[in-house]
Scaffold this active site. Structure first.
Site, PDB file in Angstrom:
ATOM      1  N   GLU A 164       0.835  -1.198   0.000  1.00 35.06           N
ATOM      2  CA  GLU A 164       0.000   0.000   0.000  1.00 35.06           C
ATOM      3  C   GLU A 164       0.867   1.244   0.000  1.00 35.06           C
ATOM      4  O   GLU A 164       1.910   1.277   0.654  1.00 35.06           O
ATOM      5  CB  GLU A 164      -0.850   0.035   1.281  1.00 35.06           C
ATOM      6  CG  GLU A 164      -1.833  -1.096   1.353  1.00 35.06           C
ATOM      7  CD  GLU A 164      -2.567  -1.111   2.687  1.00 35.06           C
ATOM      8  OE1 GLU A 164      -2.496  -0.129   3.443  1.00 35.06           O
ATOM      9  OE2 GLU A 164      -3.209  -2.132   2.949  1.00 35.06           O
TER      10      GLU A 164
ATOM     11  N   CYS B 196       3.318   8.390   1.450  1.00 34.39           N
ATOM     12  CA  CYS B 196       3.645   7.476   2.539  1.00 34.39           C
ATOM     13  C   CYS B 196       3.998   6.141   1.892  1.00 34.39           C
ATOM     14  O   CYS B 196       3.173   5.542   1.210  1.00 34.39           O
ATOM     15  CB  CYS B 196       2.422   7.374   3.444  1.00 34.39           C
ATOM     16  SG  CYS B 196       2.628   6.223   4.776  1.00 34.39           S
TER      17      CYS B 196
ATOM     18  N   CYS C  72       5.711  -7.387   7.705  1.00 34.85           N
ATOM     19  CA  CYS C  72       6.701  -6.878   8.657  1.00 34.85           C
ATOM     20  C   CYS C  72       6.929  -7.955   9.700  1.00 34.85           C
ATOM     21  O   CYS C  72       5.991  -8.631  10.131  1.00 34.85           O
ATOM     22  CB  CYS C  72       6.172  -5.609   9.331  1.00 34.85           C
ATOM     23  SG  CYS C  72       7.327  -4.910  10.541  1.00 34.85           S
TER      24      CYS C  72
ATOM     25  N   CYS D 221       3.942  -5.849  15.916  1.00 31.14           N
ATOM     26  CA  CYS D 221       3.229  -5.045  16.918  1.00 31.14           C
ATOM     27  C   CYS D 221       1.756  -5.469  16.888  1.00 31.14           C
ATOM     28  O   CYS D 221       1.152  -5.514  15.816  1.00 31.14           O
ATOM     29  CB  CYS D 221       3.359  -3.562  16.596  1.00 31.14           C
ATOM     30  SG  CYS D 221       5.073  -3.025  16.427  1.00 31.14           S
TER      31      CYS D 221
ATOM     32  N   CYS E  60      -1.063  -3.526  14.925  1.00 29.53           N
ATOM     33  CA  CYS E  60      -0.815  -3.131  13.540  1.00 29.53           C
ATOM     34  C   CYS E  60      -1.244  -4.227  12.569  1.00 29.53           C
ATOM     35  O   CYS E  60      -0.870  -5.390  12.741  1.00 29.53           O
ATOM     36  CB  CYS E  60       0.677  -2.838  13.387  1.00 29.53           C
ATOM     37  SG  CYS E  60       1.209  -2.655  11.674  1.00 29.53           S
TER      38      CYS E  60
ATOM     39  N   GLY F 290       5.803  -2.199   6.711  1.00 28.43           N
ATOM     40  CA  GLY F 290       7.184  -2.639   6.893  1.00 28.43           C
ATOM     41  C   GLY F 290       8.003  -1.753   7.799  1.00 28.43           C
ATOM     42  O   GLY F 290       7.616  -0.631   8.119  1.00 28.43           O
ATOM     43  N   GLU F 291       9.143  -2.290   8.195  1.00 31.98           N
ATOM     44  CA  GLU F 291      10.063  -1.554   9.076  1.00 31.98           C
ATOM     45  C   GLU F 291      11.268  -1.118   8.227  1.00 31.98           C
ATOM     46  O   GLU F 291      12.102  -1.943   7.843  1.00 31.98           O
ATOM     47  CB  GLU F 291      10.488  -2.469  10.239  1.00 31.98           C
ATOM     48  CG  GLU F 291      11.676  -1.988  11.041  1.00 31.98           C
ATOM     49  CD  GLU F 291      11.570  -0.545  11.533  1.00 31.98           C
ATOM     50  OE1 GLU F 291      10.485  -0.106  11.962  1.00 31.98           O
ATOM     51  OE2 GLU F 291      12.608   0.156  11.461  1.00 31.98           O
TER      52      GLU F 291
ATOM     53  N   SER G 215      10.290   6.429   9.552  1.00 32.16           N
ATOM     54  CA  SER G 215       9.629   6.044  10.804  1.00 32.16           C
ATOM     55  C   SER G 215      10.086   4.643  11.185  1.00 32.16           C
ATOM     56  O   SER G 215       9.962   3.703  10.412  1.00 32.16           O
ATOM     57  CB  SER G 215       8.102   6.061  10.629  1.00 32.16           C
ATOM     58  OG  SER G 215       7.470   5.546  11.789  1.00 32.16           O
TER      59      SER G 215
ATOM     60  N   SER H 124       8.409   5.133  16.687  1.00 35.66           N
ATOM     61  CA  SER H 124       7.122   4.656  17.201  1.00 35.66           C
ATOM     62  C   SER H 124       7.317   4.219  18.640  1.00 35.66           C
ATOM     63  O   SER H 124       7.811   3.132  18.906  1.00 35.66           O
ATOM     64  CB  SER H 124       6.626   3.497  16.332  1.00 35.66           C
ATOM     65  OG  SER H 124       6.458   3.970  15.023  1.00 35.66           O
ATOM     66  N   LEU H 125       6.945   5.088  19.545  1.00 32.71           N
ATOM     67  CA  LEU H 125       7.251   4.861  20.960  1.00 32.71           C
ATOM     68  C   LEU H 125       6.128   4.076  21.656  1.00 32.71           C
ATOM     69  O   LEU H 125       6.345   3.016  22.198  1.00 32.71           O
ATOM     70  CB  LEU H 125       7.481   6.219  21.624  1.00 32.71           C
ATOM     71  CG  LEU H 125       8.241   6.214  22.928  1.00 32.71           C
ATOM     72  CD1 LEU H 125       9.624   5.610  22.757  1.00 32.71           C
ATOM     73  CD2 LEU H 125       8.366   7.643  23.461  1.00 32.71           C
TER      74      LEU H 125
ATOM     75  N   ASN I 218      -6.068   3.081  15.543  1.00 36.05           N
ATOM     76  CA  ASN I 218      -6.996   2.778  14.468  1.00 36.05           C
ATOM     77  C   ASN I 218      -7.370   1.298  14.610  1.00 36.05           C
ATOM     78  O   ASN I 218      -6.509   0.444  14.450  1.00 36.05           O
ATOM     79  CB  ASN I 218      -6.202   3.018  13.172  1.00 36.05           C
ATOM     80  CG  ASN I 218      -7.087   3.142  11.980  1.00 36.05           C
ATOM     81  OD1 ASN I 218      -8.294   2.960  12.043  1.00 36.05           O
ATOM     82  ND2 ASN I 218      -6.462   3.433  10.862  1.00 36.05           N
TER      83      ASN I 218
ATOM     84  N   CYS J  59      -1.948   1.310   8.733  1.00 33.49           N
ATOM     85  CA  CYS J  59      -0.917   0.495   8.127  1.00 33.49           C
ATOM     86  C   CYS J  59      -1.401  -0.911   7.744  1.00 33.49           C
ATOM     87  O   CYS J  59      -1.744  -1.711   8.595  1.00 33.49           O
ATOM     88  CB  CYS J  59       0.113   0.436   9.254  1.00 33.49           C
ATOM     89  SG  CYS J  59       1.675  -0.219   8.999  1.00 33.49           S
TER      90      CYS J  59
HETATM   91  N1  SAH Z   1       7.465   0.080  10.965  1.00 30.81           N
HETATM   92  C1  SAH Z   1       7.576   1.471  11.103  1.00 30.81           C
HETATM   93  C2  SAH Z   1       6.872   2.266  10.037  1.00 30.81           C
HETATM   94  C3  SAH Z   1       5.530   1.798   9.582  1.00 30.81           C
HETATM   95  S1  SAH Z   1       4.195   1.893  10.697  1.00 30.81           S
HETATM   96  C4  SAH Z   1       7.090   1.898  12.494  1.00 30.81           C
HETATM   97  O1  SAH Z   1       6.495   1.089  13.176  1.00 30.81           O
HETATM   98  O2  SAH Z   1       7.360   3.035  12.861  1.00 30.81           O
HETATM   99  C5  SAH Z   1       3.802   3.626  10.713  1.00 30.81           C
HETATM  100  C6  SAH Z   1       3.152   4.089  11.989  1.00 30.81           C
HETATM  101  O3  SAH Z   1       1.804   3.596  12.096  1.00 30.81           O
HETATM  102  C7  SAH Z   1       3.869   3.618  13.231  1.00 30.81           C
HETATM  103  O4  SAH Z   1       4.003   4.698  14.139  1.00 30.81           O
HETATM  104  C8  SAH Z   1       2.925   2.577  13.781  1.00 30.81           C
HETATM  105  O5  SAH Z   1       3.102   2.378  15.144  1.00 30.81           O
HETATM  106  C9  SAH Z   1       1.588   3.168  13.411  1.00 30.81           C
HETATM  107  N2  SAH Z   1       0.460   2.232  13.448  1.00 30.81           N
HETATM  108  C10 SAH Z   1       0.418   0.958  13.019  1.00 30.81           C
HETATM  109  N3  SAH Z   1      -0.803   0.427  13.209  1.00 30.81           N
HETATM  110  C11 SAH Z   1      -1.559   1.389  13.781  1.00 30.81           C
HETATM  111  C12 SAH Z   1      -2.908   1.452  14.238  1.00 30.81           C
HETATM  112  N4  SAH Z   1      -3.725   0.396  14.134  1.00 30.81           N
HETATM  113  N5  SAH Z   1      -3.339   2.618  14.777  1.00 30.81           N
HETATM  114  C13 SAH Z   1      -2.515   3.698  14.871  1.00 30.81           C
HETATM  115  N6  SAH Z   1      -1.236   3.696  14.465  1.00 30.81           N
HETATM  116  C14 SAH Z   1      -0.759   2.549  13.937  1.00 30.81           C
HETATM  117 FE1  SF4 Z   2       5.951  -3.435  11.689  1.00 28.33          FE
HETATM  118 FE2  SF4 Z   2       5.654  -0.795  12.177  1.00 28.33          FE
HETATM  119 FE3  SF4 Z   2       3.523  -2.434  12.031  1.00 28.33          FE
HETATM  120 FE4  SF4 Z   2       5.176  -2.621  14.113  1.00 28.33          FE
HETATM  121  S1  SF4 Z   2       3.892  -0.853  13.569  1.00 28.33           S
HETATM  122  S2  SF4 Z   2       4.334  -4.344  12.942  1.00 28.33           S
HETATM  123  S3  SF4 Z   2       7.113  -2.218  13.125  1.00 28.33           S
HETATM  124  S4  SF4 Z   2       4.918  -1.943  10.396  1.00 28.33           S
END
Ligand code: SAH
Ligand code: SF4
Length: 348
Positions: free
Chosen positions: A94, A107, A114, A118, A121, A164-165, A196, A219-220, A295, A338
């Site tokens: 995407e 984006c 990935c 998490c 996600c 992806g990361e 990110s 992403s903290l 989300n 994502c």
């Molecule tokens: N892997 C990288 C970049 C892609 S994710 C990372 O994790 O930073 C991009 C952002 O979307 C990250 O901050 C991630 O934590 C956030 N994200 C993923 N799923 C989400 C969700 N369901 N709701 C809100 N933010 C989300």
């Molecule tokens: Fe991968 Fe980023 Fe999603 Fe975590 S938030 S699973 S690092 S894409």
């Protein structure tokens, strides 16, 4: 049959070498780069300063793009477009185009799936399928740049916040950044990029040695190791003390504020006490916190923090002098989280 060479996988110098291998003069690299990144053409026929027989040969040995549009969704306000794109091997990614006043951000995805996993996600649920090549990353930018070109606009910002990361696919991501930054290409300034990351400390250290002031977003999602290890599993490998310390170094070296992403999840990480701890953790750093009510995805039961909770959370951060913004799920109506469009596609 030998696979065709994806031209966007090549840097300017590599393209020159590749063309020399075909018996072509060096200036052809300049011409091809100019068609690809200047005129943004996507077909050989338009490259009128190349001899017809060369165009014919190139069309058999090279590829101008790796992507095909499978599905497009546009937000109700028309400002956000999310595309599901098919790669040469049938995998899907995407990419999103976001328009603000005078600013067009793309984006990008850096991997198919990935490995980090998490739990909130959608991308993380399917595991890692494969890394993208630098050309597949560049192609996402060109895909939207071509569309904007027709409207008299251009890409102004590039963020790696799709699937992806990016720091787990470091070399292709940086090659793509360098190609797009090349003055003979799109000429996108280093400060127009944001990577990110989930917090891969050695990757952030490598970024500091690149000599390009690319933006860093981390992403903290939690201010304590216990909680963060549940939400972001790599925290067990790169715990908070190490992560925050390298972020402080990054901000000092690049003079750029580091962005911290914090997805607010009801009853999980949204208490005022955690906000206080977050304020203490980031104290004195050149940074900005983006608060994003999570989300919801089909794969989990996480719910976004309520409006009032978000306000209380912000108040605490403000008291600690931490700059922050609430990002209200732009394009929530188009499943802008994502990996959500891809998971819907896969489940069909
Ligand atoms: N892997 C990288 C970049 C892609 S994710 C990372 O994790 O930073 C991009 C952002 O979307 C990250 O901050 C991630 O934590 C956030 N994200 C993923 N799923 C989400 C969700 N369901 N709701 C809100 N933010 C989300
Ligand atoms: Fe991968 Fe980023 Fe999603 Fe975590 S938030 S699973 S690092 S894409």
């Amino acid at each position: 049959m030998q696979q065709r060479q994806l031209l966007t996988d090549l840097s300017f110098d590599e393209l020159g070498a590749w063309l020399t291998g075909l018996g072509q003069p060096a200036f052809r690299a300049k011409q091809l780069f100019s068609w690809l990144y200047g005129s943004l053409v996507a077909d050989w026929g338009a490259m009128t300063n190349l001899p017809a027989d060369l165009r014919e040969r190139l069309s058999q040995t090279a590829l101008l793009t790796s992507l095909a549009l499978l599905e497009r969704v546009t937000s109700a306000d028309g400002l956000t477009t999310k595309d599901l794109l098919e790669l040469r091997d049938g995998e899907t990614i995407e990419s999103v185009l976001m328009r603000y006043e005078g600013r067009q951000s793309v984006c990008l995805s850096s991997q198919v799936g990935c490995a980090v996993g998490c739990p909130f996600c959608a991308t993380g649920q399917s595991g890692l399928v494969r890394n993208l090549t630098s050309g597949e990353i560049v192609d996402q930018v060109l895909h939207f740049a071509r569309q904007l070109h027709g409207e008299g606009a251009a890409i102004t910002n590039v963020v790696f916040m799709g699937m992806g990361e990016p720091l787990a696919n470091y070399d292709p991501v940086w090659k793509a950044i360098r190609t797009l930054n090349d003055p003979r290409s799109l000429r996108l300034g280093a400060r127009r990029f944001t990577v990110s990351t989930v917090g891969i400390v050695p990757g952030i250290r490598r970024m500091m040695q690149e000599g390009l002031e690319v933006g860093l977003a981390v992403s903290l999602h939690a201010p304590t190791d216990d909680l963060r290890s549940q939400l972001v599993p790599v925290n067990k490998t790169y715990p908070l003390a190490e992560l925050i310390s390298v972020c402080r170094e990054y901000a000092e070296q690049t003079h750029r504020r580091v962005t911290f992403e914090y997805a607010l999840i009801q009853g999980v990480n949204d208490s005022p006490q955690l906000a206080r701890q977050l304020g203490q953790l980031l104290h004195g750093m050149l940074c900005h916190v983006n608060l994003i009510p999570v989300n919801p995805t089909s794969a989990n039961s996480y719910r976004p923090a309520s409006r009032d909770t978000v306000l209380l959370f912000r108040q605490e951060l403000n008291q600690h002098g931490i700059a922050n913004t609430v990002r209200l799920g732009r394009g929530l109506d188009i499943q802008a989280g994502c990996g959500q469009l891809r998971s819907r596609h896969l489940s069909r």
